[in-house]
Write a protein that holds these residues in place. Structure first.
Motif, PDB file in Angstrom:
ATOM      1  N   ASP A 278     -34.950 -52.851 -57.998  1.00  7.27           N
ATOM      2  CA  ASP A 278     -35.246 -53.529 -56.848  1.00  7.27           C
ATOM      3  C   ASP A 278     -34.266 -54.453 -56.070  1.00  7.27           C
ATOM      4  O   ASP A 278     -33.962 -55.271 -57.137  1.00  7.27           O
ATOM      5  CB  ASP A 278     -36.628 -54.291 -56.964  1.00  7.27           C
ATOM      6  N   LYS A 280     -34.827 -56.250 -53.387  1.00  8.20           N
ATOM      7  CA  LYS A 280     -35.347 -57.285 -52.509  1.00  8.20           C
ATOM      8  C   LYS A 280     -34.816 -58.587 -52.643  1.00  8.20           C
ATOM      9  O   LYS A 280     -34.306 -59.219 -53.593  1.00  8.20           O
ATOM     10  CB  LYS A 280     -36.930 -57.390 -52.943  1.00  8.20           C
ATOM     11  N   TYR A 281     -34.644 -59.054 -51.281  1.00 13.26           N
ATOM     12  CA  TYR A 281     -33.871 -60.437 -50.990  1.00 13.26           C
ATOM     13  C   TYR A 281     -32.262 -60.271 -50.895  1.00 13.26           C
ATOM     14  O   TYR A 281     -31.724 -61.142 -50.468  1.00 13.26           O
ATOM     15  CB  TYR A 281     -34.466 -61.591 -51.914  1.00 13.26           C
ATOM     16  N   SER A 329     -32.044 -55.097 -50.138  1.00 12.59           N
ATOM     17  CA  SER A 329     -33.397 -55.372 -49.938  1.00 12.59           C
ATOM     18  C   SER A 329     -34.407 -54.289 -49.930  1.00 12.59           C
ATOM     19  O   SER A 329     -35.229 -54.080 -48.911  1.00 12.59           O
ATOM     20  CB  SER A 329     -33.681 -56.349 -48.769  1.00 12.59           C
ATOM     21  N   GLU A 330     -34.194 -53.483 -50.821  1.00 13.99           N
ATOM     22  CA  GLU A 330     -35.041 -52.167 -51.028  1.00 13.99           C
ATOM     23  C   GLU A 330     -35.505 -51.888 -52.431  1.00 13.99           C
ATOM     24  O   GLU A 330     -34.688 -52.207 -53.401  1.00 13.99           O
ATOM     25  CB  GLU A 330     -34.325 -51.050 -50.299  1.00 13.99           C
ATOM     26  N   SER A 331     -36.823 -51.178 -52.639  1.00 16.59           N
ATOM     27  CA  SER A 331     -37.075 -50.938 -53.930  1.00 16.59           C
ATOM     28  C   SER A 331     -36.785 -49.434 -54.093  1.00 16.59           C
ATOM     29  O   SER A 331     -37.229 -48.643 -53.260  1.00 16.59           O
ATOM     30  CB  SER A 331     -38.563 -51.067 -53.996  1.00 16.59           C
TER      31      SER A 331
END
Length: 393
Positions: A278, A280-281, A329-331
């Motif tokens: 992940d 993310k952010y 920013s992706e899983s």
């Protein structure tokens, strides 16, 4: 791992007094601060737990429910900035409470300026914390420097603990309490048909080596729950050996020679069937690509590798995920290359290229009951799979 930190779900259940500053400050994940000219309606603003000057019999104490349950290796009782009002002595007790024995504790809410109510005192009496085991006997604290008042205590215990009682004698302030240890899970109580995150920090997974952690430690990747912010992940510095002009191959992967890596000891030896990475952010600073490898190491081999900075011969690593393109920013969820359920591993190595940040790493699979901590005469370990097992994946 700080098992009591608010960042992993640590919680203050009770405190005898929170007059100047609430006990919740003890388990903040950041370092204590000092604001020279700031005051509250009750007195000087302090970043820690501070009780009123006691004028009745007894002493002050609080109870912390650990966010990660497991084996405690040591404590850091930090009295930074409490120069004239720190607690002169402390002791620490611990317990392993089954189920929801603390479920009847009242919600604490806003605590500054308050002392424990009769209702709270009656509820905490049910925990019988006076009789919990002592991990640190009554000991005097050393003040140290105003901005660095650490008091360290080693613990020699192999028990699994769930709750801590911090006693201060008789009153005063403590900035932070760090409860360092290793998560421990009861693997016998798990469903054999359900894959588990074998690298989770709450179960006992841990980073045992890395190439760079300039902005964030790799242990954050295997933390509790979803990522909370950009600070809640592993992030490296930008590599200085990046070429002036970047190019990619036919698959869109950048052609680079450099990379960064982190090695993890699994909470339990097992077979990895699914990999989640992940970012993310990490929108403008995610890695271009990654890969994952696994291997089997004994305890002695791990110690040797730590001393050698993880210069492990390539033939010991088994590919679990080939070089794979990542997005910001992706899983990302991938099937492991070990879907035949034959490759048991004890350690995993995540490699990112060329650099960047990853918020979470989840390695889901099935724990193996095979004893793997034996000399490595045989390079491959296999175990049989019952009929119908794969259909349950």
């Amino acid at each position: 791992i700080d098992m009591a930190s608010e960042s992993v779900g640590g919680q203050i259940l009770f405190a005898t007094d929170d007059f100047f500053a609430p006990a919740e400050n003890l388990i903040k994940s950041d370092s204590p601060r000092f604001k020279e000219h700031e005051y509250t309606e009750f007195g000087k603003w302090m970043d820690g737990w501070e009780t009123r000057r006691k004028r009745i019999p007894g002493h002050d104490w609080c109870i912390i429910k650990l966010g990660i349950q497991g084996v405690i290796r040591g404590f850091d009782v930090d009295i930074s900035y409490f120069t004239g009002d720190y607690a002169p002595r402390i002791s620490i007790q611990a317990a392993h409470l089954e189920g929801d024995k603390d479920a009847q504790m009242p919600q604490r809410g806003e605590r500054m300026g308050a002392a424990a109510t009769p209702q709270e005192l009656a509820a905490v009496a049910e925990l019988n914390s006076n009789n919990w085991d002592y991990l640190v006997p009554m000991t005097e604290l050393e003040p140290g420097k105003p901005a660095s008042g650490h008091n360290y205590f080693l613990v020699n215990s192999q028990q699994r603990w769930t709750h801590i009682r911090l006693n201060i004698f008789p009153d005063g302030g403590i900035a932070r309490l760090r409860v360092y240890g290793i998560g421990q899970k009861d693997w016998t109580a798990t469903d054999p048909k359900e894959p588990l995150d074998l690298v989770a920090i709450a179960f006992g997974g841990a980073c045992v080596g890395f190439s760079n952690a300039h902005f964030g430690h790799p242990n954050k990747m295997i933390g509790v729950g979803p990522p909370k912010s950009l600070a809640d992940g592993w992030e490296t510095a930008r590599r200085l050996d990046r070429p002036p002009i970047l190019e990619n191959d036919e698959n869109g992967v950048l052609l680079l020679s450099g990379c960064e890596w982190a090695v993890f000891r699994l909470a339990h030896p097992g077979v990895i069937t699914q990999i989640e990475i992940d970012t993310k952010y990490f929108k403008g600073n995610s890695p271009d690509s990654c890969k994952l490898d696994g291997c089997v190491l004994t305890t002695q081999e791990e110690e040797d590798m730590i001393r050698q900075k993880w210069e492990l011969p390539g033939h010991k690593w088994k590919p679990l995920l080939p070089v794979t393109k990542l997005s910001g920013s992706e899983s990302h969820t991938f099937d492991s290359l070990t879907l035949e359920l034959q490759d048991v591993i004890t350690h995993a190595r995540l490699t990112i290229s060329p650099d960047g940040g990853v918020s979470r790493l989840r390695l889901r699979g099935f724990p193996s009951s095979i004893c793997l901590l034996r000399p490595r005469e045989k390079p491959i370990l296999r175990f049989s799979v019952k009929a119908g097992f794969r259909s349950n994946l």
